[in-house]
Design an enzyme around this catalytic site. Structure first.
Site, PDB file in Angstrom:
ATOM      1  N   TYR A  64       0.835  -1.206   0.000  1.00  0.00           N
ATOM      2  CA  TYR A  64       0.000   0.000   0.000  1.00  0.00           C
ATOM      3  C   TYR A  64       0.866   1.250   0.000  1.00  0.00           C
ATOM      4  O   TYR A  64       2.078   1.191   0.226  1.00  0.00           O
ATOM      5  CB  TYR A  64      -0.951  -0.002   1.202  1.00  0.00           C
ATOM      6  CG  TYR A  64      -0.306   0.334   2.527  1.00  0.00           C
ATOM      7  CD1 TYR A  64       0.538  -0.563   3.169  1.00  0.00           C
ATOM      8  CD2 TYR A  64      -0.523   1.574   3.140  1.00  0.00           C
ATOM      9  CE1 TYR A  64       1.132  -0.244   4.384  1.00  0.00           C
ATOM     10  CE2 TYR A  64       0.067   1.897   4.359  1.00  0.00           C
ATOM     11  CZ  TYR A  64       0.888   0.980   4.967  1.00  0.00           C
ATOM     12  OH  TYR A  64       1.483   1.296   6.157  1.00  0.00           O
ATOM     13  N   LYS A 101       6.482  -1.903   2.039  1.00  0.00           N
ATOM     14  CA  LYS A 101       5.298  -1.332   2.701  1.00  0.00           C
ATOM     15  C   LYS A 101       4.119  -2.282   2.480  1.00  0.00           C
ATOM     16  O   LYS A 101       3.206  -2.011   1.692  1.00  0.00           O
ATOM     17  CB  LYS A 101       5.026   0.073   2.133  1.00  0.00           C
ATOM     18  CG  LYS A 101       4.134   0.940   2.999  1.00  0.00           C
ATOM     19  CD  LYS A 101       4.196   2.383   2.527  1.00  0.00           C
ATOM     20  CE  LYS A 101       3.139   3.272   3.149  1.00  0.00           C
ATOM     21  NZ  LYS A 101       3.293   3.526   4.573  1.00  0.00           N
ATOM     22  N   GLU A 144      12.817   2.425  13.935  1.00  0.00           N
ATOM     23  CA  GLU A 144      11.849   3.435  13.493  1.00  0.00           C
ATOM     24  C   GLU A 144      10.614   3.329  14.366  1.00  0.00           C
ATOM     25  O   GLU A 144      10.540   2.494  15.267  1.00  0.00           O
ATOM     26  CB  GLU A 144      11.498   3.230  12.018  1.00  0.00           C
ATOM     27  CG  GLU A 144      10.814   1.894  11.746  1.00  0.00           C
ATOM     28  CD  GLU A 144      10.442   1.672  10.286  1.00  0.00           C
ATOM     29  OE1 GLU A 144      10.243   2.653   9.549  1.00  0.00           O
ATOM     30  OE2 GLU A 144      10.324   0.494   9.903  1.00  0.00           O
ATOM     31  N   LEU A 149      11.291   1.155   6.964  1.00  0.00           N
ATOM     32  CA  LEU A 149      10.664   1.626   5.734  1.00  0.00           C
ATOM     33  C   LEU A 149      11.401   2.889   5.301  1.00  0.00           C
ATOM     34  O   LEU A 149      11.598   3.797   6.117  1.00  0.00           O
ATOM     35  CB  LEU A 149       9.186   1.959   5.984  1.00  0.00           C
ATOM     36  CG  LEU A 149       8.456   2.325   4.695  1.00  0.00           C
ATOM     37  CD1 LEU A 149       8.104   1.059   3.912  1.00  0.00           C
ATOM     38  CD2 LEU A 149       7.204   3.128   4.986  1.00  0.00           C
TER      39      LEU A 149
HETATM   40  N1  PLP Z   1       7.962   3.827   8.936  1.00  0.00           N
HETATM   41  C1  PLP Z   1       6.836   3.089   8.922  1.00  0.00           C
HETATM   42  C2  PLP Z   1       6.843   1.731   9.550  1.00  0.00           C
HETATM   43  C3  PLP Z   1       5.670   3.599   8.329  1.00  0.00           C
HETATM   44  O1  PLP Z   1       4.554   2.862   8.294  1.00  0.00           O
HETATM   45  C4  PLP Z   1       5.694   4.902   7.757  1.00  0.00           C
HETATM   46  C5  PLP Z   1       4.502   5.471   7.136  1.00  0.00           C
HETATM   47  O2  PLP Z   1       3.434   4.937   7.206  1.00  0.00           O
HETATM   48  C6  PLP Z   1       6.885   5.626   7.815  1.00  0.00           C
HETATM   49  C7  PLP Z   1       8.007   5.057   8.390  1.00  0.00           C
HETATM   50  C8  PLP Z   1       6.972   6.996   7.216  1.00  0.00           C
HETATM   51  O3  PLP Z   1       6.951   6.914   5.809  1.00  0.00           O
HETATM   52  P1  PLP Z   1       6.462   8.117   4.922  1.00  0.00           P
HETATM   53  O4  PLP Z   1       7.330   9.281   5.270  1.00  0.00           O
HETATM   54  O5  PLP Z   1       6.683   7.642   3.519  1.00  0.00           O
HETATM   55  O6  PLP Z   1       5.032   8.360   5.257  1.00  0.00           O
END
Ligand code: PLP
Length: 312
Positions: A31, A149, A181, A205
């Site tokens: 997603y 993701k 994270e 991620l």
């Molecule tokens: N880390 C995780 C596990 C996430 O699910 C997300 C966003 O949903 C992020 C980091 C931040 O990613 P982004 O900056 O692309 O929203």
């Protein structure tokens, strides 16, 4: 609300997927969440590249016709159909391996992926940003492909729930003593003039916001080291902040109930928030993401970088 499902725009109440969709049965899908401000998508090329990489990573063949341009057009159409051209909105897109007789192994090649997308109004968490967020730390119990993701978010769901139950805003994961994270955010720590964030490996991620923040920091002359932060070091940080599409930059003021820095949002987080927004909403300040050398692609090539970003 009008949503998109497998080539059709329809009322949300009419959007149905079969009970044997592999997204439902196995969490077998990828997603994306893209932010729109004033009808314009924030860094769409980075989101679509991450999506493509995620699909390749779990071997789902991208549905025909879903080019980056088509995805942006689809997102734009959903914003218009739902009257979301003003203010902030989120576009959610999910692609699963489709519906087929339940087997753990992949279904026949003839199985079409399920493609679903929807847009909804979004209120940025400005009040929380002004006072600063609280986080708890939890063991990182996730698998070793956190860079994908996928809709398989159970550890993230459980972590966020633990945070909410503790009266906190986010759970920060710790693997082998190192902060990876948050449940839905990337984590940055400031020590004096040094900023550190976990490198873009398979254990996090590669956040789009993280990427744009690295660019913004570089342009400001702020060095960010993509290097681990030990869980114990969190308490000695001058500032701590989270990044994500929905949070932009979110300062953290307590970890496990202990105060961080001065116990209020720090100056660097505030400065980087402004710089990030200027890049994500180019009209506002003439900025633009360069989209180059996206971390997601470096993971794909198998490198495990520890690098620093410095102004040119
Ligand atoms: N880390 C995780 C596990 C996430 O699910 C997300 C966003 O949903 C992020 C980091 C931040 O990613 P982004 O900056 O692309 O929203």
């Amino acid at each position: 609300m009008r949503v998109y499902l497998n080539g059709e725009l329809l009322d949300r109440s009419e959007a149905m997927i079969p009970v044997d969709d592999r997204g439902f049965l196995f969490g077998d899908g990828i997603y994306e969440v893209v932010r729109a401000t004033g009808g314009r998508l924030g860094a769409p090329e980075l989101h679509w590249r991450r999506l493509a990489r995620g699909l390749a990573g779990i071997e789902i063949r991208p549905p025909a016709g879903l080019s980056e341009r088509a995805l942006s057009e689809l997102a734009g159409r959903l914003l218009v159909e739902n009257g979301l051209e003003r203010g902030d909105a989120l576009v959610y897109l999910q692609i699963t391996r489709g519906a087929a007789v339940r087997t753990h192994h992949f279904p026949p090649d003839t199985t079409s992926p399920t493609v679903y997308a929807a847009a909804s109004a979004f209120q940025p968490p400005d009040a929380l940003r002004a006072r600063g967020a609280s986080v708890i730390t939890l063991p990182d119990i996730r698998w070793a492909r956190c860079d994908l993701k996928t809709v398989n978010l159970l550890p993230n769901v459980l972590g966020k729930q633990r945070a909410v139950a503790a009266g906190a805003d986010e759970a920060v994961f710790v693997r082998d003593g190192v902060v990876t994270e948050g449940a839905s955010t990337n984590v940055f720590a400031v020590f004096g003039s040094e900023v550190r964030t976990y490198p873009a490996t398979n254990y996090i991620l590669p956040g789009v916001t993280r990427h744009v923040l690295l660019e913004a920091a570089g342009a400001l002359g702020v060095t960010v080291h993509e290097a681990p932060v030990l869980a114990d070091e969190l308490f000695t940080a001058d500032e701590l902040f989270l990044t994500s599409t929905t949070n932009d930059v979110m300062p953290v003021v307590t970890v496990d109930g202990r105060r961080i820095g001065a116990g209020r949002p720090g100056p660097l987080a505030t400065q980087l928030f402004t710089a990030l927004r200027a890049r994500l909403v180019p009209d506002a300040a003439g900025g633009e993401t360069d989209g180059g050398d996206y971390e997601a692609e470096r993971i794909a090539s198998g490198s495990r970088p520890t690098r620093s970003h410095q102004v040119t």
